[in-house]
Design a protein around this motif. Structure first.
Motif, PDB file in Angstrom:
ATOM      1  N   GLY A 125      -3.444  34.307  20.338  1.00  0.00           N
ATOM      2  CA  GLY A 125      -2.808  33.086  19.855  1.00  0.00           C
ATOM      3  C   GLY A 125      -1.342  33.041  20.225  1.00  0.00           C
ATOM      4  O   GLY A 125      -0.738  34.046  20.577  1.00  0.00           O
ATOM      5  N   ILE A 126      -0.786  31.860  20.184  1.00  0.00           N
ATOM      6  CA  ILE A 126       0.640  31.682  20.418  1.00  0.00           C
ATOM      7  C   ILE A 126       1.319  31.715  19.061  1.00  0.00           C
ATOM      8  O   ILE A 126       0.943  30.958  18.166  1.00  0.00           O
ATOM      9  CB  ILE A 126       0.927  30.342  21.119  1.00  0.00           C
ATOM     10  CG1 ILE A 126       0.256  30.313  22.491  1.00  0.00           C
ATOM     11  CG2 ILE A 126       2.424  30.097  21.239  1.00  0.00           C
ATOM     12  CD1 ILE A 126       0.342  28.969  23.180  1.00  0.00           C
ATOM     13  N   PRO A 127       2.302  32.601  18.895  1.00  0.00           N
ATOM     14  CA  PRO A 127       2.979  32.650  17.597  1.00  0.00           C
ATOM     15  C   PRO A 127       3.708  31.336  17.324  1.00  0.00           C
ATOM     16  O   PRO A 127       4.316  30.755  18.223  1.00  0.00           O
ATOM     17  CB  PRO A 127       3.974  33.806  17.750  1.00  0.00           C
ATOM     18  CG  PRO A 127       4.124  34.017  19.206  1.00  0.00           C
ATOM     19  CD  PRO A 127       2.875  33.513  19.862  1.00  0.00           C
ATOM     20  N   GLU A 128       3.595  30.884  16.107  1.00  0.00           N
ATOM     21  CA  GLU A 128       4.249  29.633  15.746  1.00  0.00           C
ATOM     22  C   GLU A 128       5.242  29.877  14.639  1.00  0.00           C
ATOM     23  O   GLU A 128       4.930  30.582  13.688  1.00  0.00           O
ATOM     24  CB  GLU A 128       3.210  28.607  15.296  1.00  0.00           C
ATOM     25  CG  GLU A 128       2.353  28.149  16.433  1.00  0.00           C
ATOM     26  CD  GLU A 128       1.386  27.064  15.995  1.00  0.00           C
ATOM     27  OE1 GLU A 128       1.683  26.366  15.016  1.00  0.00           O
ATOM     28  OE2 GLU A 128       0.355  26.925  16.637  1.00  0.00           O
ATOM     29  N   PRO A 129       6.377  29.331  14.653  1.00  0.00           N
ATOM     30  CA  PRO A 129       6.970  28.645  15.791  1.00  0.00           C
ATOM     31  C   PRO A 129       7.535  29.663  16.780  1.00  0.00           C
ATOM     32  O   PRO A 129       7.860  30.791  16.412  1.00  0.00           O
ATOM     33  CB  PRO A 129       8.089  27.819  15.160  1.00  0.00           C
ATOM     34  CG  PRO A 129       8.532  28.622  13.998  1.00  0.00           C
ATOM     35  CD  PRO A 129       7.284  29.312  13.492  1.00  0.00           C
ATOM     36  N   ILE A 130       7.645  29.256  18.043  1.00  0.00           N
ATOM     37  CA  ILE A 130       8.266  30.122  19.039  1.00  0.00           C
ATOM     38  C   ILE A 130       9.770  30.078  18.792  1.00  0.00           C
ATOM     39  O   ILE A 130      10.380  29.015  18.789  1.00  0.00           O
ATOM     40  CB  ILE A 130       7.939  29.669  20.474  1.00  0.00           C
ATOM     41  CG1 ILE A 130       6.435  29.814  20.732  1.00  0.00           C
ATOM     42  CG2 ILE A 130       8.733  30.481  21.490  1.00  0.00           C
ATOM     43  CD1 ILE A 130       5.982  29.348  22.078  1.00  0.00           C
ATOM     44  N   SER A 131      10.327  31.235  18.553  1.00  0.00           N
ATOM     45  CA  SER A 131      11.724  31.339  18.180  1.00  0.00           C
ATOM     46  C   SER A 131      12.653  31.084  19.363  1.00  0.00           C
ATOM     47  O   SER A 131      12.388  31.508  20.480  1.00  0.00           O
ATOM     48  CB  SER A 131      11.977  32.745  17.628  1.00  0.00           C
ATOM     49  OG  SER A 131      13.346  33.018  17.566  1.00  0.00           O
TER      50      SER A 131
END
Length: 170
Positions: A125-131
């Motif tokens: 998965g894509i970490p949310e939110p992208i920092s």
């Protein structure tokens, strides 16, 4: 116009000088760079130098960046057919974005195919939110590597605008 090998050497030399400068400046207390920021910058710079070179618009031929992808280098042939060499892909802002967008489209197609034909396969998965603390150093490294390539090719920052203005004037 330098060869791919010379472009890589230019970028490696520039990175070495920049890293040394940042190290000296951080020890003098002039800048603060965390190890994670340095790593993210380095990853973006390396990707831009070795995998996502502006010369991927020559992907039908022998291009170092295409070879660095191994068997997946064939995925860059359509990019080379879409973008003419030293055209839009060799502009200072949009050019690097075209390669990032192309990678995003390929990833989206692969994910879509996997979800359709192998729905049980676990996907990261894509970490949310992208920092922004992650994204800014990666993009700075990536864009700097691209700009060094363009400088070595003699492409001015207004290259794309001059070209567009000439087309509008016709």
């Amino acid at each position: 116009m330098p060869s791919g090998r010379v472009h890589n050497l230019i970028n490696i030399a520039a990175y070495s000088v920049l890293a040394a400068g940042v190290l000296v400046a951080s020890r003098a207390g002039l800048v603060t760079v965390t190890p994670v920021q340095a790593l993210n910058f380095t990853l973006g710079f390396a990707a831009g130098t070795f995998l996502l070179s502006p010369d991927l618009d020559l992907a039908e031929g022998r291009v170092d960046s295409k070879r660095h992808w191994g068997l997946l280098g064939a995925l860059w042939v359509p990019y080379g057919m879409i973008f003419s060499h030293r055209g839009l892909s060799h502009t200072w802002v949009v050019g690097p974005l075209t390669r990032l967008a192309y990678v995003a489209v390929i990833v989206a197609l692969v994910v879509g195919l996997l979800r359709t034909f192998v729905p049980d396969v676990p996907l990261p998965g894509i970490p949310e939110p992208i920092s922004l603390k992650f994204l800014v150093p990666v993009l700075l490294g990536y864009y700097l590597s691209q700009w060094l390539h363009l400088v070595a090719d003699g492409v001015r920052p207004d290259h794309g605008m001059r070209r567009g203005m000439r087309k509008l004037g016709r």
